[in-house]
Structure formats: structure tokens, C-alpha cells
Design a protein around this motif. Structure first.
Motif, mmCIF file in Angstrom:
data_model
loop_
_atom_site.group_PDB
_atom_site.id
_atom_site.type_symbol
_atom_site.label_atom_id
_atom_site.label_comp_id
_atom_site.label_asym_id
_atom_site.label_seq_id
_atom_site.Cartn_x
_atom_site.Cartn_y
_atom_site.Cartn_z
ATOM 1 N N VAL A 96 27.227 -5.149 60.307
ATOM 2 C CA VAL A 96 28.556 -5.543 60.798
ATOM 3 C C VAL A 96 29.593 -4.494 60.423
ATOM 4 C CG1 VAL A 96 30.422 -7.208 60.516
ATOM 5 C CG2 VAL A 96 28.067 -8.003 60.821
ATOM 6 N N TRP A 97 29.601 -4.096 59.132
ATOM 7 C CA TRP A 97 30.692 -3.191 58.759
ATOM 8 C C TRP A 97 30.380 -1.731 59.036
ATOM 9 C CZ3 TRP A 97 30.710 -5.804 53.410
ATOM 10 C CH2 TRP A 97 29.744 -5.249 52.562
ATOM 11 N N THR A 98 29.234 -1.452 59.636
ATOM 12 C CA THR A 98 29.058 -0.137 60.263
ATOM 13 C C THR A 98 29.547 -0.196 61.707
ATOM 14 O OG1 THR A 98 27.098 0.163 58.891
ATOM 15 C CG2 THR A 98 27.416 1.742 60.664
ATOM 16 N N SER A 99 29.308 -1.358 62.355
ATOM 17 C CA SER A 99 29.668 -1.476 63.777
ATOM 18 C C SER A 99 31.181 -1.490 63.982
ATOM 19 C CB SER A 99 29.079 -2.749 64.369
ATOM 20 O OG SER A 99 27.727 -2.855 64.037
ATOM 21 N N ILE A 100 31.901 -2.186 63.094
ATOM 22 C CA ILE A 100 33.354 -2.292 63.290
ATOM 23 C C ILE A 100 34.012 -0.912 63.312
ATOM 24 C CG2 ILE A 100 35.494 -3.159 62.262
ATOM 25 C CD1 ILE A 100 33.875 -5.598 61.318
ATOM 26 N N PRO A 101 33.755 -0.045 62.306
ATOM 27 C CA PRO A 101 34.363 1.291 62.400
ATOM 28 C C PRO A 101 33.901 2.071 63.634
ATOM 29 C CG PRO A 101 33.329 0.991 60.233
ATOM 30 C CD PRO A 101 33.053 -0.241 61.031
ATOM 31 N N VAL A 102 32.632 1.873 64.064
ATOM 32 C CA VAL A 102 32.165 2.588 65.253
ATOM 33 C C VAL A 102 32.993 2.186 66.466
ATOM 34 C CG1 VAL A 102 30.250 2.804 66.888
ATOM 35 C CG2 VAL A 102 29.815 3.028 64.443
ATOM 36 N N GLY B 320 34.498 8.973 59.591
ATOM 37 C CA GLY B 320 35.141 7.795 59.007
ATOM 38 C C GLY B 320 34.182 6.626 58.865
ATOM 39 N N VAL B 321 33.084 6.631 59.665
ATOM 40 C CA VAL B 321 32.176 5.483 59.631
ATOM 41 C C VAL B 321 31.425 5.374 58.296
ATOM 42 C CG1 VAL B 321 30.177 4.413 60.741
ATOM 43 C CG2 VAL B 321 31.993 5.410 62.141
#
Lengths: 231, 536
Positions: A96-102, B320-321
Motif C-alpha cells: 500500500v505505501w509503495t503504491s501511494i507514492p507511485v 521519492g518512492v
């Protein structure tokens, strides 16, 4: 009763939001350009829109993460000798918190790509042009009078040149409402041609033909805002 | 509990001074690194205060243009090349062998050479002040400008090449040490996270630093032997310097921050009493930052008009990721923890809140058109300081407060540490936050002064006050260290109830580091001994 309790909370939140809005309204004249100087070209306006878009996302991320950090610091400070549950991680959360920044990255990149394409559009054939030469430590601006349609003297070479000195900054005059192309040239070191109200700068590199186009949309004097940063 | 006996090598007795000069003990070398780099931190800090004094008011004549150029160039050069990069080598030297349960680094003599290259290189760089002026073309030494600068720049070039040799051989040493000398049971994925960040940093140094050396060699040839690598009039290319320089110097930013992230990732679990959330994700994110770090160098060059802007903009956003993943993992570590606020934790939390800003304000430069506006302005100065001061320097202090009991056998006073933290935190934000607004308003970096009509005076004055507050913050720190040295060594092996092997041995450790080692079943061998192993 739980419903009134909830209402009270909502009312309190409303009050907080109104107070915050009032505070923002009071100080907003200082932030009219969201921190940037007035845009005076069509291109600068686009860049400022992108800046505001990026800033809003940045502020949202800032308050969310900083808020979570503060919450964790206050809520999970040590209260007893009991050990906390030893969680080693969570694959679902990591996804989840890799996808949000992507997703944020894709949004930011797409918008900035569109703006980039627009502000770098080439000049039309008949556009007015200014040859800009950077040197240590000032600028020379050369206009072609033929471009301006004011070359009435057949003996003149058709150009006017304005040369500045380190002490006396040269004044550049451009028309409003039509595209003007700047052609940048340097014979010594790398300079940067920068007018803060253009929200744009381009390096003046010896051995390179760097050009950019602006369309001014506001009259006014912006003298002294052309700067060189040798190096 | 089983333990493994370690054979003890024999050491010759030497007089005290010779012992320090000739030592190949990683701990003594680590301490020498820390003293040397903190010295240059102080020098760089004084230069920063000179910069801020000059910029405090409009039309100031405190120093002239020439002196100003030298001062800001040497401030950055000292801070980057003589403080931040080698200070990690200092922590790494002392801590890495202890954390992996080794008796020393893999190549102790090369280790000594790595260190002893630094003091002469630093003196060489600063000797320019004695020979007509130090380097004055900025720490980036952009050509063609740098082709025409004084002899101080030649000394600077040689010095930076020597420092590059130091970090390159140091990197090889760290890599071999971690690959070959881990304690029995310590697989790569049980290695402490600080070691992991030092390992990725070493890979970056090994790949990037020689590239910088090549650029510096070309610049030296241009300046002294009639070369024209960077001179278009002689067939060279003015942009070439920037490409090669940033191909090193952008990865170098990660060289300067990754070990700091490693320290934070050691401190947070100890003081939140939980394991690092997502250990493997964190390792992969570190590798991701290291890998992506090589594909973003041209975001320093968008305004040259000579680079493929969309590509480098996209890659810069992408970096940034993994950085975001790390931030979430740190938050996950704190979540539902049992947090106490000893000095190392204060600075670690300071790092989290400030490095976050340094990550966010960097994305503006990835949005290429916005970068056209903020490039080469004080906005970028704000960004780099939120990363390297808000990030790296806060991590340095977290590491110093955390490992001080291990290295020197005494604990620093908590009250003075809190004063230090409060002053530094406030001073830092006063000094660097206004620079965002100055940059947006168009104040170019590196200008020696500005006119009153610019309207930049108030914000600059606030920034200067903040910078001096940071200077004041160092006073309680220095008092704290001096008072600690006046006390006898009284620290137990593991004063923090920490997780990793360096806390298994005495404080400070014996010459051979360990008399015995516990079995290693996870990345937290000492936790496992205290509480029993928890399921992964």
C-alpha cells in the motif's frame, strides 16, 4: 447521548476550521502568488499553476506524515514496563505505501510534463527576437530593427544594442501580447538568464545555442530583476 | 546459552602518542575519524557564520566579493568532503566490526591509510588561504569558470582527489569486512541495518568516486597543461564538466545520507522497544535509492537546455518512492511502541520531522518547469540543508549520543542534551526555512550581497539569527562532552537495552573486541537473549 457528543465534536472541528480559514485569509495577501512573484508571461502563469498544484500535494503529504509522527510520539510514549507487541512488518502495508507514492509520482509527472511541453514551444517564424550575450559582469541585448519595423535609416545596420556594465544594469524592453524569442550566447563562462517574474531561467553556455520564448501579458517595469550568476 | 571463543592476537605495548599515530585498531581509527571530522564541522560552521553575517543586512561590506566566494566555497567543501562523508566512515569504522562480531576491519593497514589521507588533504585544501586565496568557484567548481580561478583551486582539486582515494579504498574495506567477517549465524539478512546502509554507501562510493577523480584530473589538465576538455573555444564542451561532476555528486548525496538513515534505524527500535518495521523492505529501499541515485544526476542541469528533461524529471520523482517507504517504515516502528525520549531518540525524531521536509521540497525540482523558477536560488539552498543538516547532521548527533557510552565508556548528560536539541532544532528551522521564501522570490544563491530594494532583508536577518542559534546550540554539547571526559568510565555493556552485538562487549570494548559471541538468530541477537526470540 452519543449523537450530541458527536455533534459537539463536529461543531468544535467546524470552529477550528473557520479559525484556520480566517487566519489564512488574514495573512493571504503576503502569499498571493503562493510564495512566487507575480507571473508576467503566459508561460509563467502555467509554471505558477504547476507550482501551486505541487505545493498542495506537498503540504498534504507534509501534514499527514508529520501528523502521524506527532500522534505516535504522544500516543505511544512509554506508560509501563509491559513490552509492546513485536510486529516485524506487513507485506500488505508495504504494498500500500509503495503504491501511494507511485500514484502521486505519476500525477505530478504527468502534469509537469504537459506544462514543460507548453512552455518550451518553439517561436513562430515571424516572432520578435532578442540576442542576449552574457559576460562578466553584465549583459548585452541586441534587437533587430527590421523585426520591429522601425528601421527607417537605410544606412543603419538595422540593429540596436544595449550594453550594461557591472554598475549599470541594462534595461530590456519587450512588447506585450506577442511571443518574443531570446537567443542566449556567452563567450566566457556559463551565465544564467533569469527574470524572477518569468519564473524561468536558462543557462547561457559558451558554445551552445540556447533559446526560449515568452509572451508577456502585463505591462510594468521589471528593471534590475535580470541577474547573472557566473559559474 | 552457547558462546564462541575468539582467539586473542598479541599486541605490542607502545608509548601513548605512538600508539595513536601507528594504530591499525578500527576503534582507535574510528575515534580519530570522529575527532578529525568534528574539527572540520566546527571550521565549516564558522565559515557558515561568516556567510550569514555578510548576508544579515542589505548592501553589507563585512567581507568583499572575493573573500565571500572563498568562504562559501570552503564552507561547502569542508562540510561535504571533510565532515559528512568521512564522519560516516568514522562511525562505520568503530561500529561495523562490532555490529557484525568481528575483531577488526578486513584490511587494518588500508584502514589506517584511509584515515591518514584525510588530515593532510584537509590542510592542503585550506592552505589556499595562505597562497593568495582558497578555492572560490563553489564546491561544484563549474567550468569554464573554474578554469580561470587562482592556485587555491589547484590545491582544492588535489585535496578532493586524495579524499576520493581515501573513501574509495575505505569502501572496498567496508565491503570485504561485511561480506567475509560476519559472526557465525549472521546471514546478510540478519545484519544490523546500519551495516546495510554502510554497505550500499560503499558500493556507491566505489562506483561513483573514481568518476569524480577523472573529472578533477581533466580540470587540472585544463588549468595547468593547456587542456581544453571544458573549453568550447578549444574544441571542448562546457556542459561536460556538469555531466561528469553530477554523475558523482548526486550519488554522493546518498553517500551522505544513507548511513544517517542507518543510525536512525538503529535508534528508533531501541527506544520504541519494537523491531524495525519491515526490515527487508528497508534493505530493498536502501538498494533502490542507491540504484536510482545513478539515474537522476541531470536534474541539477535542467536549465542548461542540454539534457533529456522528462526522463530525469521522472526518475527524480521516482526516487521519492523508496524514500517514502523508509519514512513509513520508521513510522511503523514507532506505532504501538513504548517510546522513551533519551537524547539519541530526540535527535532521531528530529531527523524524521526535518528530513521529511528535505524530501518533500526536493520534489519541486523534479517538476521541471518549477525547477526553471527555483534552480540556483535559495530554494535549493534550503532543500540541501534540510537534507544534509536536518537529515545528516541530526543523525550524526543521534549516533554520537547513542554510541558515546560504548566508545568512551561514559554517558552524556540528558539535561544538557535536551538544551542542545531544542536550540539546534529551533535554530535550524529559523536559519533554513526562510530560504524557501527567499528563493521563490528570486534570490540567487552565492551572491555576496543584495540591495535594500529587493525586500529580502527581514528573511535574511531571521536566517542569520537562526544560524547563530545553531552555533550557540553547540555550547551545551561541548560542555557535555568535556564534563563526560572528566568523569570515570562507568558504563555497563548495554546501557540502552539495545539489540545489536556492539552492546554485548564491554564499554569501551577490549582491543580484540569480544571475549565471546552469542548465537545470532535474527537481526536482534541481544533482544533474543533478553526476551526470547519472537516470530518473524
Amino acid at each position: 447521548m452519543p449523537s450530541t457528543g458527536k455533534l459537539r465534536v463536529i461543531r468544535r472541528v467546524n470552529l477550528l476550521i473557520s479559525a484556520a480559514l480566517l487566519a489564512i485569509a488574514t495573512i493571504s495577501p503576503a502569499f498571493a502568488g503562493w510564495g512566487m512573484p507575480d507571473p508576467i508571461t503566459d508561460q509563467a502563469k502555467r509554471i505558477q499553476d504547476l507550482w501551486v498544484f505541487t505545493l498542495i500535494i506537498a503540504l498534504a503529504v507534509f501534514f499527514a506524515v508529520e501528523g502521524a509522527l506527532l500522534y505516535a510520539i504522544i500516543r505511544y510514549r512509554k506508560r509501563g514496563d509491559e513490552l509492546p507487541k513485536q510486529t516485524h512488518g506487513s507485506t500488505a502495508l508495504e504494498i500500500v505505501w509503495t503504491s501511494i507514492p507511485v500514484l502521486i509520482v505519476i500525477a505530478l509527472f504527468s502534469y509537469s510534463f504537459i506544462v514543460l511541453r507548453d512552455v518550451e514551444k518553439k517561436a513562430p517564424e515571424d516572432a520578435l527576437s532578442v540576442d542576449v550575450t552574457g559576460f562578466q559582469f553584465s549583459w548585452e541585448f541586441v534587437y533587430s530593427l527590421n523585426d520591429l519595423g522601425t528601421n527607417t535609416d537605410p544606412n543603419a545596420d538595422g540593429q540596436i544594442s544595449i550594453i550594461g556594465t557591472a554598475a549599470q544594469e541594462p534595461t530590456l524592453v519587450i512588447p506585450v501580447g506577442e511571443p518574443v524569442e531570446f537567443r542566449l550566447k556567452s563567450n566566457d563562462v556559463i551565465h544564467a538568464f533569469y527574470v524572477p517574474n518569468f519564473h524561468y531561467k536558462l543557462d547561457v553556455v559558451p558554445g551552445r545555442d540556447n533559446r526560449f520564448v515568452i509572451t508577456a501579458n502585463e505591462t510594468g517595469e521589471f528593471t534590475g530583476s535580470v541577474r547573472s550568476c557566473a559559474g | 546459552m552457547t558462546s564462541i571463543a575468539i582467539p586473542r592476537p598479541a599486541y605490542a605495548e607502545r608509548p601513548w602518542i605512538l600508539d595513536w599515530l601507528m594504530t591499525v585498531d578500527h576503534k582507535k581509527l574510528g575515534i580519530l575519524y570522529l575527532y578529525t571530522t568534528m574539527f572540520f564541522f566546527a571550521v565549516g560552521g564558522i565559515l557558515a557564520l561568516l556567510v550569514r553575517t555578510q548576508l544579515a543586512v542589505a548592501d553589507n561590506t563585512f567581507v568583499n566579493n572575493d573573500a565571500y566566494n572563498q568562504i562559501f566555497t570552503m564552507h561547502a567543501s569542508a562540510m561535504l568532503f571533510l565532515f559528512i562523508i568521512p564522519v560516516w566512515a568514522g562511525f562505520g569504522n568503530y561500529i561495523v566490526p562490532l555490529q557484525i562480531g568481528a575483531a577488526d576491519m578486513a584490511f587494518p593497514r588500508i584502514n589506517a591509510l584511509s584515515f591518514w589521507l584525510i588530515p593532510p588533504a584537509g590542510l592542503l585544501m585550506f592552505s589556499g588561504f595562505l597562497f593568495g586565496g582558497a578555492a572560490d568557484a563553489g564546491w561544484t567548481a563549474y567550468s569554464p569558470l573554474a578554469r580561470g580561478s587562482g592556485v587555491g583551486l589547484d590545491l582544492w582539486i588535489i585535496s578532493v582527489i586524495i579524499l576520493g582515494v581515501s573513501s574509495t579504498i575505505g569502501a572496498a574495506n567496508f565491503m570485504v569486512t561485511m561480506f567475509r567477517m560476519r559472526a557465525p549465524g549472521m546471514t546478510m539478512f540478519r545484519m544490523p541495518i546500519f551495516c546495510w546502509t554502510m554497505l550500499v554507501t560503499a558500493v556507491l562510493q566505489l562506483l561513483a568516486t573514481p568518476v569524480l577523480a577523472s573529472a578533477l584530473a581533466m580540470l587540472y589538465i585544463d588549468r595547468n597543461f593547456g587542456g581544453s576538455f571544458f573549453d568550447p573555444n578549444g574544441g571542448g564542451n562546457a556542459i561536460l564538466w556538469q555531466n561528469i561532476f553530477w554523475f558523482y555528486s548526486h550519488p554522493a548525496v546518498y553517500i551522505m545520507i544513507l548511513p544517517g538513515m542507518g543510525i536512525i534505524s538503529e535508534v528508533l527500535p531501541v527506544f520504541a522497544r519494537k523491531p524495525l518495521f519491515g526490515y527487508k523492505a528497508f534493505v530493498f529501499a536502501t538498494m533502490g535509492i542507491g540504484g536510482l541515485g545513478f539515474s537522476v544526476w541531470a536534474h541539477h542541469m535542467f536549465t542548461t537546455g542540454a539534457v533529456l528533461k522528462p526522463w530525469f524529471g521522472f526518475m527524480t520523482f521516482m526516487i521519492g518512492v523508496p524514500t517514502g517507504v523508509k519514512m513509513f517504515n520508521w513510522l511503523g516502528t514507532l506505532w504501538r511502541g513504548s517510546i522513551t525520549f533519551e537524547a539519541p531518540m530526540l535527535f532521531a525524531l528530529g531527523f524524521l520531522s526535518m528530513f521529511l521536509i528535505g524530501g518533500i521540497n526536493g520534489t519541486f525540482s523534479a517538476a521541471v518547469p518549477v525547477d526553471f523558477a527555483i534552480h540556483d536560488t535559495y530554494f535549493v539552498v534550503a532543500h540541501i540543508h534540510y537534507v544534509l543538516f536536518g537529515g545528516a547532521v541530526f543523525a550524526v548527533f543521534a549516533g554520537l549520543y547513542y554510541w558515546f557510552p560504548k566508545i568512551w565508556g561514559r554517558r552524556l548528560d540528558e539535561r544538557l542534551a535536551r538544551i542542545h536539541f531544542a536550540l539546534q532544532f529551533i535554530g535550524f528551522n529559523l536559519a533554513f526555512f526562510p530560504m524557501h521564501l527567499l528563493g521563490l522570490d528570486g534570490m540567487p544563491r552565492r551572491i555576496a550581497t543584495y540591495s535594500e530594494s529587493s525586500g529580502w532583508e527581514t528573511l535574511n536577518l531571521i536566517s542569520t539569527i537562526g544560524a547563530f542559534l545553531i552555533g550557540v546550540a553547540m555550547i551545551p554539547f561541548i560542555i557535555n562532552v568535556v564534563m563526560a571526559f572528566l568523569r570515570p568510565k562507568d558504563q555497563p555493556n548495554d546501557p540502552w537495552e539495545a539489540n545489536t552485538l556492539e552492546w554485548w562487549t564491554t564499554s569501551p570494548p577490549p582491543v580484540h573486541n569480544f571475549d565471546s559471541l552469542p548465537e545470532v538468530h535474527s537481526e536482534r541477537p541481544l533482544w533474543d537473549l533478553r526476551h526470547g526470540k519472537t516470530a518473524h
